[in-house]
Scaffold this active site. Structure first.
Site, PDB file in Angstrom:
ATOM      1  N   LEU A 125       0.819  -1.212   0.000  1.00 14.85           N
ATOM      2  CA  LEU A 125       0.000   0.000   0.000  1.00 14.85           C
ATOM      3  C   LEU A 125       0.854   1.263   0.000  1.00 14.85           C
ATOM      4  O   LEU A 125       0.414   2.312  -0.447  1.00 14.85           O
ATOM      5  CB  LEU A 125      -0.918   0.010   1.231  1.00 14.85           C
ATOM      6  N   GLU A 163      10.872   5.462   4.358  1.00 16.44           N
ATOM      7  CA  GLU A 163      12.315   5.333   4.586  1.00 16.44           C
ATOM      8  C   GLU A 163      12.648   4.090   5.401  1.00 16.44           C
ATOM      9  O   GLU A 163      13.644   3.421   5.174  1.00 16.44           O
ATOM     10  CB  GLU A 163      12.817   6.585   5.320  1.00 16.44           C
ATOM     11  N   ASP A 166       3.689  14.025  15.127  1.00 20.04           N
ATOM     12  CA  ASP A 166       3.768  13.894  13.663  1.00 20.04           C
ATOM     13  C   ASP A 166       2.384  14.036  13.047  1.00 20.04           C
ATOM     14  O   ASP A 166       2.035  13.320  12.107  1.00 20.04           O
ATOM     15  CB  ASP A 166       4.386  12.547  13.292  1.00 20.04           C
TER      16      ASP A 166
END
Length: 757
Positions: free
Chosen positions: A490, A494, A608
């Site tokens: 999907l 990194e 985040d």
């Protein structure tokens, strides 16, 4: 007299112990009534005299240098004001808490963290050299040239931020401390590097003898880190011209080159990569000893008169590449481990990295940099004492594997992090037996202290105990590898990939799932973070947050999550803009606020939050995902201070997170405002083509993202409130959720939400 100055009237100057007793008894008061006075025996120390049960007790306040103070072995504080504030809240070794003070005079402003704004501070802010010159003629003002302002700045800090060389020179002549720290832990040298005033930097070092190796207590940065992060190439050049070490490490293990790369200052990276390495000035024949243990080293140094600064380095018999520095100071010997990575990068404790052992010795012969004294008198081995010592070694003479001229790089082009070697009292044999195989193990990151003496729960600690806690919690929902089947990929990042799959539950039901996996080369580095993310998610249960179904221990380790069918909100915004109505955006905004309010209540910071980490279950339901950076905050604290380095999403981060690594619910609120902006621009990149460094500068100059064309004024005002420079003035997620639930402006959202229930 101002309210601020009234709170600093606890100082009584050079009164004796007997006078202090008389004053406190005469004034009367309850337990905790106190004053601060000078210490007669130690000029830089102070004494706390306080009342307890009708008696007057005295406690010496030790000055530890650098405006740091402590009572006995208690906590260390920057400034007497911080020490007093602490003991007003908790006794912590005193017989009781401090309560009221006996009114005296204004405390010395140079001994405070937060003082008062003086005429000298104001003249420096106004960049008025004539006024500064006139003020410094006053002996009282000159005596207090290091006084701190109400913001915690010295006059020198203020003038350095302005790059005002004339005033800086006057202040230095008047005795200003070029290595003093401000309230944020920054020295004048770090300030000029931050603002890229290269000529002022040269002045501070050459005229003020400023310590350009001094580390910030907040993040362990030295000025070279600051210059590299800001892209201040000219400051980098000045620092290296004074022989600053090229590879100091922060508390996160980052070198200045790492920061330059993170903040996209590629001209600085290129400069580091092409900077010539000087030939070392010393030779291993001057100080290196083979087959020598600790007792043998002591005997040799005793025979060499045990002068301060005498030293030798001995190699390990059992563990190639490890060394021990034995150094004499005040007739005692100190032993420091010198570690290396693959015989290439040599370092002591958390000190700088050096390309060869002689380069390390050169550095510590010039700067103590954490050692008790400079390396001054090398003591050669008996064999080498018989031969003349060469003035400069050649590579062939080193008899050590010669490293490349630049840092070792990993797959990302980043210098590899190196470990924090512990200082130990074990015997050399014990040390190296224990460490023999450590080179093959993953290397630990540097530790950093928990903020405000508040302990972060073990579940989010990096240490061994925290690791075990994470594993125990994760194992409560173990999924066998045989019960999952893999489908299409999907997405890829990194560190790993997200793969669609099917999980056969213990009840025999086939469930569509999303599986997060690690790339093979990230296994060692990422497994701990996987466990951490699993632990965070296992504690969350909310309709607006992605659910963790379990962990497959593999190999490879896999996080098994609910499949959120429509994928990332960011992709949907960019691909299906014509199908998205304003009411959809408002609904999603309310759901994100609802989920973040839940995190706020659970005392988690996400760190985040961005449109890429919001997933669409369907057009009527979004879910917050990606908790890889999430952390808990400890009881009694409202923020978390980052212990680990890595690539941070600067475009979504609040200024306090970028500058100090401090994260809180209020920094998540800032990111929420950026996420709203992404939604109403249908996936535009925040700040466009600006580099990370330009974003930082833009924010510091009060720049903010412009109102998106499709965004209502009221919604944009919410974004701006999320981007307030003062975290305490940003809304809470509870307030944001309440806005979407009660504000008449969002009545259409409530009607729409009620209709789809």
């Amino acid at each position: 007299m101002s309210k601020n100055s009234d709170a600093l009237l606890w100082y009584h100057g050079k009164i004796t112990r007997e006078v202090a007793v008389q004053v406190l008894l005469r004034k009367g008061g309850r337990d905790g009534f106190f004053l601060i006075r000078d210490c007669g025996n130690a000029p830089e120390d102070y004494v706390l005299s306080m009342m307890f049960r009708s008696q007057i007790l005295h406690f010496q306040i030790n000055c530890l240098g650098d405006n740091k103070f402590s009572i006995d072995n208690g906590p260390i504080f920057q400034g007497l004001d911080m020490l007093i504030s602490y003991y007003k809240v908790i006794s912590d070794g005193l017989p009781c808490k401090l309560v009221d003070f006996c009114v005296g005079k204004i405390a010395p402003l140079y001994a405070l963290k937060y003082g008062l704004d003086t005429r000298l501070h104001l003249a420096c802010e106004e960049k008025n050299p004539n006024t500064v010159k006139e003020l410094l003629q006053d002996s009282v003002i000159k005596e207090n040239v290091n006084a701190r302002s109400i913001s915690g700045l010295t006059a020198l800090h203020i003038s350095c931020s302005n790059g005002d060389n004339d005033i800086v020179a006057m202040l230095l002549n008047a005795g200003a401390d070029a290595s003093a720290i401000d309230a944020n832990g920054r020295t004048p040298v770090q300030v000029v590097c931050f603002y890229n005033h290269a000529s002022t930097l040269h002045l501070l070092i050459s005229k003020g003898s400023a310590d350009f190796l001094k580390r910030s207590p907040n993040n362990g940065w030295v000025p070279l880190h600051e210059a590299a992060m800001r892209g201040s190439l000219e400051c980098v050049k000045v620092l290296l011209s004074f022989n600053a070490s090229m590879y100091p490490r922060s508390l996160d293990g980052d070198t200045p080159r790492d920061l330059a790369l993170q903040y996209e200052n590629y001209n600085v990276v290129e400069f580091f990569d092409n900077y010539p390495v000087n030939q070392p000035k010393t030779s291993i024949t001057q100080w290196l000893h083979q087959n020598l243990d600790r007792n043998g080293a002591l005997i040799i140094l005793q025979n060499a008169s045990m002068a301060d600064g005498s030293f030798l380095i001995r190699s390990s018999i059992k563990c190639h590449g490890y060394y021990v520095l034995t150094l004499v100071y005040e007739k005692k010997t100190y032993h420091f481990q010198i570690k290396s990575r693959a015989d290439r990068w040599f370092y002591i404790d958390d000190g700088p990295l050096f390309e060869t052992l002689p380069h390390l010795v050169d550095h510590y012969m010039q700067y103590a940099d954490g050692l008790p004294t400079l390396l001054q008198f090398p003591v050669p081995s008996a064999e080498n004492r018989k031969r003349p010592l060469p003035p400069t070694p050649t590579k062939n003479q080193l008899k050590l594997p010669v490293p490349p001229s630049r840092p070792i790089k990993n797959n990302n082009g980043l210098p590899q992090p190196l470990p924090y070697p512990e200082f130990t009292n074990e015997s050399d044999s014990d040390i190296f037996t224990r460490l023999e195989c450590e080179k093959e193990k993953p290397l630990p990151k540097l530790p950093r202290p928990v903020v405000n003496h508040t302990e972060v729960p073990n579940s989010v600690n990096v240490g061994q105990k925290g690791d075990q806690t994470m594993k125990n919690n994760a194992q409560q929902n173990i999924i066998l590898k045989e019960s999952i089947s893999f489908g299409k990929e999907l997405g890829v990042g990194e560190f790993g990939s997200v793969i669609k799959g099917i999980w056969l539950s213990p009840g025999g039901k086939e469930i569509n799932v999303a599986m997060k996996t690690l790339h093979k080369d990230k296994m060692v580095q990422g497994e701990k973070e996987f466990l951490r993310e699993a632990l965070v998610m296992s504690q969350l249960n909310h309709p607006c947050i992605v659910s963790l179904l379990g962990v497959c221990l593999g190999p490879p380790m896999i996080l098994v999550q609910e499949l959120v069918e429509m994928g990332a909100l960011l992709d949907y915004l960019m691909d299906y803009q014509p199908e998205i109505q304003e009411v959809d955006l408002k609904l999603w905004a309310s759901q994100i606020a609802f989920g973040m309010m839940y995190l706020e209540l659970k005392r988690f910071v996400h760190r985040d939050l961005a449109a890429r980490n919001i997933l669409l279950a369907n057009k009527k339901q979004v879910k917050i995902s990606d908790f890889g950076l999430s952390r808990a905050v400890g009881t009694g604290s409202d923020y978390y201070q980052a212990k680990q380095g890595g690539r941070w999403p600067v475009r979504w981060y609040a200024p306090e997170s970028i500058n100090y690594g401090t994260f809180s619910t209020k920094s998540d609120v800032w990111s929420y405002g950026i996420t709203l902006w992404e939604m109403f621009t249908f996936g535009d990149l925040p700040y466009g083509e600006m580099t990370g460094n330009e974003v930082v500068s833009f924010l510091e100059h009060c720049g903010r993202l412009e109102k998106p064309d499709e965004c209502p004024i009221h919604t944009y005002s919410i974004m701006l409130s999320c981007w307030h420079i003062d975290p305490n003035k940003r809304p809470t997620f509870n307030e944001l959720h309440s806005t979407f639930s009660t504000d008449p402006e969002y009545e259409d959202v409530r009607i729409y939400r009620d209709r789809i229930k």
